[in-house]
Design a protein around this motif. Structure first.
Motif, mmCIF file in Angstrom:
data_model
loop_
_atom_site.group_PDB
_atom_site.id
_atom_site.type_symbol
_atom_site.label_atom_id
_atom_site.label_comp_id
_atom_site.label_asym_id
_atom_site.label_seq_id
_atom_site.Cartn_x
_atom_site.Cartn_y
_atom_site.Cartn_z
ATOM 1 N N VAL A 198 15.914 -33.048 -38.510
ATOM 2 C CA VAL A 198 15.432 -32.990 -37.134
ATOM 3 C C VAL A 198 13.978 -32.510 -37.131
ATOM 4 O O VAL A 198 13.632 -31.555 -37.825
ATOM 5 C CB VAL A 198 16.291 -32.034 -36.288
ATOM 6 N N THR A 199 13.137 -33.198 -36.397
ATOM 7 C CA THR A 199 11.730 -32.805 -36.310
ATOM 8 C C THR A 199 11.353 -32.571 -34.847
ATOM 9 O O THR A 199 11.996 -33.094 -33.937
ATOM 10 C CB THR A 199 10.805 -33.884 -36.896
ATOM 11 N N THR A 200 10.317 -31.788 -34.657
ATOM 12 C CA THR A 200 9.799 -31.513 -33.315
ATOM 13 C C THR A 200 8.612 -32.419 -33.042
ATOM 14 O O THR A 200 7.675 -32.486 -33.847
ATOM 15 C CB THR A 200 9.363 -30.047 -33.195
ATOM 16 N N ALA A 201 8.651 -33.126 -31.928
ATOM 17 C CA ALA A 201 7.561 -34.051 -31.608
ATOM 18 C C ALA A 201 6.261 -33.285 -31.374
ATOM 19 O O ALA A 201 6.274 -32.151 -30.872
ATOM 20 C CB ALA A 201 7.918 -34.866 -30.361
ATOM 21 N N PRO A 202 5.119 -33.871 -31.735
ATOM 22 C CA PRO A 202 3.825 -33.222 -31.489
ATOM 23 C C PRO A 202 3.629 -32.949 -29.998
ATOM 24 O O PRO A 202 3.939 -33.794 -29.147
ATOM 25 C CB PRO A 202 2.811 -34.245 -32.000
ATOM 26 N N SER A 203 3.135 -31.773 -29.684
ATOM 27 C CA SER A 203 2.890 -31.400 -28.288
ATOM 28 C C SER A 203 1.410 -31.613 -27.974
ATOM 29 O O SER A 203 0.588 -30.695 -28.090
ATOM 30 C CB SER A 203 3.286 -29.932 -28.067
ATOM 31 N N TRP A 204 1.071 -32.829 -27.580
ATOM 32 C CA TRP A 204 -0.333 -33.177 -27.367
ATOM 33 C C TRP A 204 -0.983 -32.461 -26.188
ATOM 34 O O TRP A 204 -2.206 -32.258 -26.191
ATOM 35 C CB TRP A 204 -0.471 -34.691 -27.187
ATOM 36 N N PRO A 205 -0.233 -32.050 -25.153
ATOM 37 C CA PRO A 205 -0.898 -31.297 -24.073
ATOM 38 C C PRO A 205 -1.605 -30.042 -24.564
ATOM 39 O O PRO A 205 -2.511 -29.525 -23.888
ATOM 40 C CB PRO A 205 0.265 -30.948 -23.128
ATOM 41 N N ASP A 241 -13.203 -35.153 -29.331
ATOM 42 C CA ASP A 241 -13.102 -36.478 -29.943
ATOM 43 C C ASP A 241 -11.668 -36.984 -29.908
ATOM 44 O O ASP A 241 -11.403 -38.159 -29.617
ATOM 45 C CB ASP A 241 -13.611 -36.404 -31.389
ATOM 46 N N MET A 242 -10.710 -36.101 -30.190
ATOM 47 C CA MET A 242 -9.302 -36.507 -30.195
ATOM 48 C C MET A 242 -8.820 -36.843 -28.784
ATOM 49 O O MET A 242 -8.022 -37.776 -28.602
ATOM 50 C CB MET A 242 -8.444 -35.384 -30.794
ATOM 51 N N ILE A 243 -9.295 -36.105 -27.779
ATOM 52 C CA ILE A 243 -8.874 -36.376 -26.412
ATOM 53 C C ILE A 243 -9.497 -37.664 -25.891
ATOM 54 O O ILE A 243 -8.840 -38.455 -25.191
ATOM 55 C CB ILE A 243 -9.247 -35.187 -25.501
ATOM 56 N N SER A 244 -10.734 -37.903 -26.240
ATOM 57 C CA SER A 244 -11.430 -39.092 -25.727
ATOM 58 C C SER A 244 -10.985 -40.370 -26.436
ATOM 59 O O SER A 244 -11.175 -41.463 -25.904
ATOM 60 C CB SER A 244 -12.945 -38.918 -25.876
ATOM 61 N N PRO A 246 -7.551 -41.237 -27.792
ATOM 62 C CA PRO A 246 -6.149 -40.917 -28.096
ATOM 63 C C PRO A 246 -5.506 -41.860 -29.101
ATOM 64 O O PRO A 246 -4.627 -41.451 -29.856
ATOM 65 C CB PRO A 246 -5.467 -41.007 -26.721
ATOM 66 N N GLU A 247 -5.965 -43.121 -29.128
ATOM 67 C CA GLU A 247 -5.368 -44.071 -30.071
ATOM 68 C C GLU A 247 -5.747 -43.763 -31.520
ATOM 69 O O GLU A 247 -5.127 -44.270 -32.455
ATOM 70 C CB GLU A 247 -5.784 -45.506 -29.700
ATOM 71 N N ARG A 249 -6.375 -40.387 -32.541
ATOM 72 C CA ARG A 249 -6.377 -38.929 -32.695
ATOM 73 C C ARG A 249 -5.730 -38.468 -34.005
ATOM 74 O O ARG A 249 -6.157 -37.477 -34.591
ATOM 75 C CB ARG A 249 -5.683 -38.273 -31.514
ATOM 76 N N GLU A 250 -4.696 -39.197 -34.477
ATOM 77 C CA GLU A 250 -4.063 -38.766 -35.725
ATOM 78 C C GLU A 250 -5.008 -38.880 -36.915
ATOM 79 O O GLU A 250 -5.177 -37.910 -37.665
ATOM 80 C CB GLU A 250 -2.774 -39.550 -35.962
ATOM 81 N N PRO A 251 -5.649 -40.051 -37.147
ATOM 82 C CA PRO A 251 -6.579 -40.103 -38.284
ATOM 83 C C PRO A 251 -7.797 -39.201 -38.111
ATOM 84 O O PRO A 251 -8.318 -38.664 -39.096
ATOM 85 C CB PRO A 251 -6.989 -41.581 -38.354
ATOM 86 N N ILE A 252 -8.238 -38.995 -36.865
ATOM 87 C CA ILE A 252 -9.356 -38.062 -36.632
ATOM 88 C C ILE A 252 -8.947 -36.657 -37.059
ATOM 89 O O ILE A 252 -9.682 -35.957 -37.761
ATOM 90 C CB ILE A 252 -9.773 -38.077 -35.149
ATOM 91 N N MET A 253 -7.759 -36.252 -36.632
ATOM 92 C CA MET A 253 -7.266 -34.924 -36.976
ATOM 93 C C MET A 253 -7.069 -34.789 -38.483
ATOM 94 O O MET A 253 -7.435 -33.766 -39.085
ATOM 95 C CB MET A 253 -5.946 -34.677 -36.241
#
Length: 463
Positions: A198-205, A241-244, A246-247, A249-253
């Motif tokens: 079981v995993t916890t989904a990323p909380s993007w807010p 950058d990640m907010i602007s 969103p598509e 954001r994962e590779p940016i992070m």
């Protein structure tokens, strides 16, 4: 351990008497270093032979081939001594001596190899299977893994899963390591096939909150060379950058992870530049909060991606194990797992094993892994009552000497087995007297370490 040497000797004499005179009793012997673990095994085998059990009906398991050879030789000498001391048992002892070279005194892998040859069809393996050494096994794994990855190139779903994992900063070698580790612990396959972790989904807010908190920091009067300011600005830019985008954001992070992942704030910044220590502390805490949020998001994304990857890894490991069985190419781990599965899933095979052998002796039980314990329990447990039968097991171990965690030894399993034997009416007995070291050395060690190894006010020393 007991303080009084006289008490220790008395306790050992009681244990020795049970080993020699109660061949029909299941015993768990806890013996410290130098107290005679191998001697106890030898005495037990001799007592079993004297009690009428043929040597071919006894299994003695050790951890190395060298230890098995030594145990066999010591059993030979023990039987010869017994022949001299108990001439009335000459027929049984002479028969054991004549058959000793055929006795099942071996490592767990040799024992399982013999069982698999006997039950090859039931276990789903080629009867003429061979054991791969580590080099051969590694080479074959590498070839099969490359072939499997190439076969996924035409599967858009699989390709997307792998691309996400790699895009989150993991490497192809990480995927290979995961597959290799699961191959070594193939006993976990059935668990993973029925339920993935079981995993916890990323909380993007959390990104928006971090942007607001970082944006609220007043930096207009802080010199650009201030170390704390540079860290805050890096976080601000990354979060924005990640907010602007969103598509992406994962590779940016993932790309920035080497920077924010190691970012520290403990002594960053000059308090004078920030208007005082209190303000500096608050800014540091805000930076730490944003960094932790990013790390949490990255870990959650990676966990989610790896969960989606697991069915691909599981499929490879499962299919590869089946292929090894068909091709007759076994690893040492395969031997134990397949025998465990055979005895667990085939009552006929378990009964055949129980009919072939009367008793199983295991040395260094503290280093026995869960699969091996399952094999021992399947052999010793009455299928009707579910209770360990009298006289089926003789285990020797010392929990203080467990050193083989890399072999998946589990002290919880040790404790549960000990409790199961006690519950079934078996004996859990100590051997305490050290026969390896001179008393003057033991006395000195006890005096020096008495305070260090005391527990709840009671001395715990080597008698």
């Amino acid at each position: 351990m007991a303080e009084d040497n006289a008490d220790t000797v008395s306790t050992d004499e009681t244990t020795i008497d049970r080993i020699r005179s109660a061949p029909g009793e299941t015993l768990f012997i806890e013996a410290g270093a130098g107290t005679g673990k191998t001697w106890a095994l030898v005495e037990r085998v001799v007592s079993l032979v004297r009690g009428g059990i043929p040597i071919e009906g006894i299994v003695a398991i050790t951890f190395t081939e060298k230890a098995a050879a030594e145990l066999r030789e010591r059993i030979r000498r023990g039987l010869e001594d017994c022949l001299r001391d108990y001439p009335e048992h000459e027929p049984a002892i002479s028969a054991a001596l004549m058959s000793l070279d055929r006795a099942q005194i071996s490592t767990i892998h040799s024992f399982c190899q013999g069982l698999l040859h006997s039950f090859a069809a039931e276990a789903g393996v080629d009867p003429s299977f061979e054991i791969q050494d580590e080099v051969m096994s590694e080479r074959r794994f590498q070839e099969r893994w490359r072939e499997y990855l190439n076969s996924l190139s035409d599967d858009p779903v699989a390709a997307a899963v792998i691309d996400r994992v790699l895009g989150l900063g993991l490497f192809p070698s990480d995927l290979e390591t995961l597959a290799k580790d699961l191959t070594a612990r193939a006993d976990l396959l059935s668990v993973l096939q029925s339920q993935l972790p079981v995993t916890t989904a990323p909380s993007w807010p959390g990104l928006e909150r971090a942007e607001v908190e970082l944006g609220a920091i007043v930096t207009t009067r802080v010199p650009v060379e201030d170390g704390l300011l540079r860290k805050i600005e890096e976080l601000r830019a990354l979060v924005h950058d990640m907010i602007s985008r969103p598509e992406e954001r994962e590779p940016i992070m993932a790309g920035a992870a080497p920077t924010f992942g190691r970012m520290t704030f403990g002594r960053a910044g000059n308090a004078a530049n920030w208007g005082g220590a209190a303000t500096t502390k608050a800014v540091r805490e805000t930076g730490e909060s944003a960094r932790d949020a990013l790390n949490g998001l990255l870990q959650a994304c990676r966990a989610e991606a790896l969960r989606d990857l697991m069915p691909l890894i599981i499929s490879f490991v499962d299919n590869d194990a089946r292929t090894r069985g068909r091709e007759g190419l076994m690893t040492f781990d395969d031997l134990i797992l397949r025998v465990r599965n055979l005895l667990r899933g085939d009552p006929g095979a378990a009964q055949s094993l129980r009919s072939r052998y009367a008793v199983l002796l295991i040395d260094e039980f503290q280093d026995t892994d869960p699969l091996q314990v399952d094999i021992a329990r399947a052999f010793a447990t009455d299928p009707d009552s579910g209770v360990i039968e009298d006289g089926r097991l003789f285990l020797v171990g010392d929990p203080k000497q467990s050193i083989y965690r890399f072999r998946h030894a589990d002290m919880a399993i040790y404790s549960r087995t000990r409790e199961a034997i006690e519950s079934a009416g078996g004996g859990v007995l100590p051997l305490q007297r050290n026969r390896r070291s001179r008393l003057v050395i033991l006395d000195w060690v006890n005096r020096v370490f008495e305070v260090l190894i005391s527990h709840e006010g009671q001395r715990s020393i080597q008698p």
